[in-house]
Design an enzyme around this catalytic site. Structure first.
Site: not given
Length: 448
Positions: A245, A229, A223, A239, A120, A249, A144, A204
């Site tokens: 993520a 995104e 994501g 963000y 990343h 929602d 992770q 991310r």
């Protein structure tokens, strides 16, 4: 157009008529003649290192290149430890292009000591219309896999003491804004009482970054198992990652803070099941007045979505069947965004609303069995160039995982062909055609 490249990461059309490219694993910047595919090394960077997602990464050409301001900015990872241990950090260097030798010379450090690692990295670098450098830094894969016990710092903001000490640890998961000499712009946002290079946070892995019309800054971001995104990046905006993520929602994502588990070192990381000792939070459990959601996701799914698609059962490479596309970069093209992706060997056209604030339609333009890393547009607006990874997993035409890439380490050229649509209207239609695929595209391209 050319092949044999070592993981091209950034490609852009230069004012000299060449395509300029960085090689992530080749540790060099190369200039490529579009008509012949001939490669000319502009510089090999001796202190750059590569093992995974690190290496020679983002690049930005100064708009004054060949006109007195012959500067090229390059971001790359290096070893900050003179001893036997490897301590990865990232620097942004400014090179001068020597027109006679056609080489990049006299490197100077714009900023050094930025976070660097093997996962990343993000590492997109652009020069904005305001003359500032914008740079994306990923969350380094924290929380992770092998880094499960490392806290994710995408929400942590730098302190005044850290800025004075040139300690950029908290720059993980951020979009930075820098003066061309590496200093902090006086009009950068003040966040938690501190002005730093941080322009936005809560990211991310934002591998795409491009300016559109009206100086609107767009990014594309990987994501986790869902919700790649596309964002509009605004100063001082949060963000949401790792608390959110995609949209806030509560769909198919729960933040499991593995690094906060008292027995983290004993746990085996799992993408599907979070152990009881790992603190968990729903997206709506988190609040921030500075939060902004994406303008598009790829893709938002219900919480009961089955992430183990049968197409990936034989290979067990389950992530290729997750509802994500792995967006690798962005380009702005006359009212649209072009988004190459790693998992599907396609470039998506994202048509924008007139004000540029919404995605009104999404269309894949063509399909090959490759991992697409970046795009560039020719000045005549009739050719699209796409860089491909040298290795890795993607999907074959049937949607199943494969590591047999059709054009590894290459730059592909897709030509636009003008054809009449209906004589009664006198209109025309642009079509892409290459490698046995043709798909229509209305409108014209603007150069990058």
């Amino acid at each position: 157009m050319t092949s044999g490249l070592a993981d091209p990461y950034e490609i852009t059309w230069g004012p000299d008529g060449f395509i300029w490219a960085t090689e992530k694993s080749g540790l060099r910047v190369v200039r490529i003649a579009p008509r012949t595919g001939a490669q000319k090394t502009a510089v090999t960077i001796p202190d750059a290192i590569h093992s995974a997602q690190d290496g020679v990464l983002g690049m930005a050409l100064h708009p004054g290149l060949l006109h007195g301001e012959d500067f090229v900015f390059v971001a790359y990872t290096y070893d900050a430890d003179p001893g036997p241990d490897v301590v990865r950090r990232t620097k942004i260097a400014r090179y001068t292009y020597d027109i006679q030798s056609q080489r990049l010379v006299r490197p100077g450090g714009v900023i050094i000591g930025l976070p660097g690692g093997v996962d990343h990295q993000s590492a997109r670098l652009v020069l904005g219309p305001d003359g500032k450098l914008y740079y994306t830094i990923g969350d380094q894969g924290a929380n992770q896999f092998a880094a499960k016990c490392e806290p994710n710092l995408a929400q942590r903001l730098p302190t005044a003491a850290e800025v004075r000490a040139l300690d950029w640890t908290a720059y993980q998961g951020k979009v930075l804004r820098l003066n061309q000499d590496g200093s902090i712009p006086a009009d950068n946002p003040v966040l938690a009482g501190v002005r730093s290079h941080v322009f936005s946070y809560g990211h991310r892995n934002a591998q795409g970054l491009v300016f559109g019309s009206n100086a609107t800054l767009y990014s594309s971001e990987h994501g986790p198992k869902t919700d790649d995104e596309v964002n509009i990046i605004s100063r001082g905006t949060n963000y949401g990652w790792p608390h959110v993520a995609g949209f806030r929602d509560d769909k198919a994502y729960v933040y499991g803070n593995w690094s906060a588990a008292p027995d983290c070192e004993e746990l085996a990381f799992d993408d599907y099941t979070i152990p009881p000792s790992v603190p968990q939070n729903k997206e709506t459990d988190w609040h921030s007045r500075d939060f902004a959601g994406p303008i598009r996701t790829f893709h938002t799914v219900p919480s009961d979505h089955d992430f183990k698609d049968p197409k990936c059962a034989e290979s067990k490479i389950w992530y290729l069947c997750w509802p994500t596309v792995a967006p690798a970069s962005l380009d702005y093209v006359s009212g649209s965004l072009l988004m190459p992706v790693l998992k599907e060997g396609t470039v998506y056209r994202l048509a924008l609303s007139p004000d540029g604030k919404k995605v009104t339609s999404v269309k894949p333009l063509w399909r090959t069995t490759n991992r697409y890393r970046d795009t560039a547009i020719s000045p005549d607006n009739k050719r699209v160039y796409v860089a491909t990874d040298s290795a890795g997993n993607t999907k074959d035409p049937s949607g199943k995982p494969t590591n047999k890439l059709r054009n590894p380490g290459s730059i592909l050229e897709f030509r636009l062909v003008q054809q009449p649509v209906r004589p009664v209207t006198g209109s025309t239609q642009w079509t892409f055609g290459d490698i046995g695929h043709i798909s229509s595209f209305s409108g014209r391209f603007a150069s990058r």
